[in-house]
Design a protein around this motif. Structure first.
Motif, PDB file in Angstrom:
ATOM      1  N   MET A  77      -3.823  -2.787  -2.573  1.00 24.77           N
ATOM      2  CA  MET A  77      -3.720  -1.706  -1.530  1.00 24.77           C
ATOM      3  C   MET A  77      -3.418  -0.229  -2.160  1.00 24.77           C
ATOM      4  O   MET A  77      -2.752  -0.143  -3.076  1.00 24.77           O
ATOM      5  CB  MET A  77      -2.616  -1.889  -0.491  1.00 24.77           C
ATOM      6  N   ASP A  78      -4.331   0.566  -1.649  1.00 21.39           N
ATOM      7  CA  ASP A  78      -4.141   1.803  -1.918  1.00 21.39           C
ATOM      8  C   ASP A  78      -3.546   2.608  -0.798  1.00 21.39           C
ATOM      9  O   ASP A  78      -4.189   2.879   0.069  1.00 21.39           O
ATOM     10  CB  ASP A  78      -5.545   2.616  -2.410  1.00 21.39           C
ATOM     11  N   PRO A  79      -2.146   2.817  -0.619  1.00 22.40           N
ATOM     12  CA  PRO A  79      -1.480   3.523   0.484  1.00 22.40           C
ATOM     13  C   PRO A  79      -2.018   4.851   1.058  1.00 22.40           C
ATOM     14  O   PRO A  79      -2.103   5.030   2.134  1.00 22.40           O
ATOM     15  CB  PRO A  79      -0.069   3.542   0.144  1.00 22.40           C
ATOM     16  N   MET A 113       5.666  -0.024   5.323  1.00 20.08           N
ATOM     17  CA  MET A 113       5.486  -1.317   4.881  1.00 20.08           C
ATOM     18  C   MET A 113       4.260  -1.527   4.624  1.00 20.08           C
ATOM     19  O   MET A 113       3.311  -1.496   5.399  1.00 20.08           O
ATOM     20  CB  MET A 113       5.945  -2.236   5.975  1.00 20.08           C
ATOM     21  N   ALA A 114       3.548  -1.982   3.462  1.00 19.44           N
ATOM     22  CA  ALA A 114       2.404  -2.642   3.207  1.00 19.44           C
ATOM     23  C   ALA A 114       2.012  -4.160   3.869  1.00 19.44           C
ATOM     24  O   ALA A 114       1.091  -4.523   4.346  1.00 19.44           O
ATOM     25  CB  ALA A 114       2.164  -2.806   1.592  1.00 19.44           C
ATOM     26  N   GLN A 118      13.542 -13.680   4.711  1.00 19.73           N
ATOM     27  CA  GLN A 118      12.488 -13.334   4.690  1.00 19.73           C
ATOM     28  C   GLN A 118      12.277 -11.964   3.936  1.00 19.73           C
ATOM     29  O   GLN A 118      13.184 -11.463   3.523  1.00 19.73           O
ATOM     30  CB  GLN A 118      12.204 -12.685   6.134  1.00 19.73           C
ATOM     31  N   HIS A 119      11.121 -11.617   3.206  1.00 19.37           N
ATOM     32  CA  HIS A 119      10.725 -10.726   2.515  1.00 19.37           C
ATOM     33  C   HIS A 119       9.562  -9.691   3.120  1.00 19.37           C
ATOM     34  O   HIS A 119       8.674 -10.340   3.830  1.00 19.37           O
ATOM     35  CB  HIS A 119      10.341 -11.325   1.116  1.00 19.37           C
ATOM     36  N   CYS A 120       9.588  -8.595   2.523  1.00 23.67           N
ATOM     37  CA  CYS A 120       8.488  -7.681   2.959  1.00 23.67           C
ATOM     38  C   CYS A 120       8.052  -6.813   1.904  1.00 23.67           C
ATOM     39  O   CYS A 120       8.741  -6.952   0.348  1.00 23.67           O
ATOM     40  CB  CYS A 120       9.035  -6.675   4.243  1.00 23.67           C
ATOM     41  N   VAL A 121       6.975  -6.222   1.702  1.00 21.28           N
ATOM     42  CA  VAL A 121       6.553  -5.151   0.733  1.00 21.28           C
ATOM     43  C   VAL A 121       6.573  -3.910   1.310  1.00 21.28           C
ATOM     44  O   VAL A 121       5.919  -3.636   2.270  1.00 21.28           O
ATOM     45  CB  VAL A 121       5.221  -5.983   0.088  1.00 21.28           C
ATOM     46  N   LEU A 122       7.213  -2.949   0.679  1.00 25.17           N
ATOM     47  CA  LEU A 122       7.435  -1.660   0.948  1.00 25.17           C
ATOM     48  C   LEU A 122       6.511  -0.943  -0.004  1.00 25.17           C
ATOM     49  O   LEU A 122       6.603  -0.879  -1.326  1.00 25.17           O
ATOM     50  CB  LEU A 122       8.773  -1.267   0.639  1.00 25.17           C
TER      51      LEU A 122
END
Length: 413
Positions: free
Chosen positions: A204-206, A223-224, A303-307
């Motif tokens: 991903m390119d934010p 968040m991605a 749980q996890h997320c990607v920032l």
């Protein structure tokens, strides 16, 4: 649960910690001990080079795709682009979408790639997979030996030295069971729970995204990937992630800002105890070539997320996918089972069913639907994109389509 938690929070936000804060390492040790981190400088430089070249090659050949997924009955296009690479014939299903592996070079399989560069990229990711498997086994052995020694009230210094040994000795430790206090049965179980059969690559390119969701519980920023448990995995299996953010001078961490929270320029993985408002969250920065492992049941209990940071990022997320109903061999076997009830008259060549028992007819219809909706429709809708990499799936899909046609006749007789 999410709605209830957000209502309870109101306008307030839960606390979270980053490495620059006092108490961070104590929180990690006590509440997130099954998260293992490996800095890039502990990983062989040769491996970094071939893996990062693989990412860029796949990107250059337009092999990353945004998926159409279904969440709570609604269709969404993922902000992250992905490609699945792994054992030939494996698939991985998430959010009601089945992805089909671009097979990595595997002995005994004839795999034609659209470019020798794509072959090399898949080979590099297979090499990374082998390396992460070895690292994951060692990390689990280290944790197990640590827990065993704590139970026996062994001196803390001895325990720390044993953990350090189990991590650093790599292949030597794998071959010498006595050094880690792991039985042969336990060792086999650890290997099975770390035998990654595929990797889901992300890109991903934010700066190309018009909108990214804000992290809702802690105020961590963009968040991605939203909070989740990875699905369709063998229970208590490890997830291993290699991260490659295309860093430049603009992403150097600001120490002053880091004390107040996470640096928004830097990619992070966020973790929290699932549906818990008492335990502070964790935000771990991810730099070029860093790895992390979610061991044992961490993916189930947390749980996890990607920032998202400010620069493009690739990741390779290695998993032990539950392929009990997700391999080519499985679905071909199901087809053969259904077709056992079909017979052809030797004189008229007319087709008929051997048995009209309700259970047998029902089974054929179930397999017929499974082939159509779980395989053929899923492949021709999204899986055909992988023809940019290889045509490996075309023959199996033609075979499945032929089986489907025969079952179509069977359910209409």
């Amino acid at each position: 649960q999410k709605k209830k938690l957000l209502e309870e929070l109101g306008e307030s936000r839960l606390p979270y910690m980053t490495p620059g804060e006092a108490g961070f390492h104590e929180l990690w040790k006590t509440k997130y001990s099954k998260l293992i981190f490996r800095k890039s400088d502990t990983i062989p430089e040769e491996l970094h080079q071939v893996v990062q070249e693989a990412f860029l090659t796949l990107r250059k050949h337009d092999c990353f795709f945004r998926d159409l997924v279904r969440i709570k009955g609604k269709d969404f296009v993922t902000p992250v682009s992905r490609i699945l690479i792994g054992n030939p014939g494996c698939t991985y299903k998430y959010l009601n979408t089945r992805l089909f592996t671009v097979p990595w070079p595997t002995e005994g399989y004839e795999i034609k790639y659209c470019s020798p560069h794509i072959h090399d990229a898949c080979k590099a990711l297979m090499k990374l997979n082998d390396y992460l498997h070895t690292e994951a086994v060692q990390a689990l052995q280290g944790q197990n030996s640590s827990e065993t020694k704590e139970t026996k009230d062994t001196v803390v210094i001895d325990r720390e030295q044993s953990v350090d040994t189990s991590i650093k000795e790599k292949e030597a430790v794998l071959k010498d069971q006595s050094s880690c206090y792991v039985s042969e049965d336990d060792y086999t179980r650890l290997k099975n729970r770390t035998s990654f059969n595929l990797t889901l690559l992300n890109y991903m390119d934010p700066l190309q995204m018009l909108y990214l969701k804000q992290e809702p519980y802690f105020g961590m920023g963009d968040m991605a990937v939203s909070w989740h448990h990875d699905e369709n995995l063998i229970a208590r299996s490890t997830v291993a992630v290699y991260s490659y953010s295309c860093e430049g001078s603009t992403t150097e961490e600001n120490n002053e800002q880091n004390l107040k929270g996470r640096d928004p320029a830097v990619w992070h993985v966020g973790l929290k105890v699932a549906w818990d408002i008492e335990t502070p969250g964790l935000a771990m920065p991810l730099h070029q070539g860093d790895c992390y492992f979610m061991l044992d049941d961490l993916n189930m209990t947390h749980q996890h997320c990607v920032l998202a940071g400010f620069v493009p990022r690739f990741s390779s997320t290695h998993r032990v996918a539950d392929c009990s109903r997700g391999t080519l061999d499985y679905i071909l076997g199901r087809c053969e089972l259904a077709l056992q009830n079909l017979q052809t008259d030797s004189n008229s060549m007319a087709l008929s069913l051997k048995s009209l028992e309700a259970a047998v007819v029902k089974q054929v219809e179930e397999i017929h639907n499974e082939v159509e909706f779980e395989w053929l429709r899923q492949f021709w809708f999204q899986g055909k994109r992988y023809l940019k990499c290889t045509d490996w799936w075309l023959k199996p899909m033609a075979k499945l389509q032929e089986f489907w046609r025969k079952m179509e006749v069977m359910v209409s007789i």
